[in-house]
Design a protein around this motif. Structure first.
Motif: not given
Length: 81
Positions: A1-25
């Motif tokens: 749901a929108d505005g649910t989490y206090d923290v999101v952590v990502c390590s060596m994940f955005l290099c995968q084969d998908f659109n990083a801008e969509v994931v970060v959004s």
């Protein structure tokens, strides 16, 4: 749901084969206002996506332990409203 989490952590994940801008959004969407997004990446120009396109330049706190490793970037982003 929108505005649910206090923290999101990502390590060596955005290099995968998908659109990083969509994931970060989506990460921004689920963070509470004032929430934190911590990341560690080695993808060239990922900083431009995380900082420039989604969260904005003033949202990031840059951490750089090894400046000679130009493709490694880490930081904490504050989700501002």
């Amino acid at each position: 749901a929108d505005g649910t989490y206090d923290v999101v952590v990502c390590s060596m994940f955005l290099c995968q084969d998908f659109n990083a801008e969509v994931v970060v959004s989506e990460i921004k969407r689920v963070l509470k206002p004032g929430g934190r997004f911590g990341f560690y990446e080695h993808v060239e120009d990922i900083d431009g996506i995380i900082v420039g396109k989604v969260f904005g330049e003033r949202s990031v706190i840059r951490v750089q332990a090894y400046p000679e490793m130009v493709n490694v970037i880490a930081g904490v982003v504050v989700n501002k409203v």
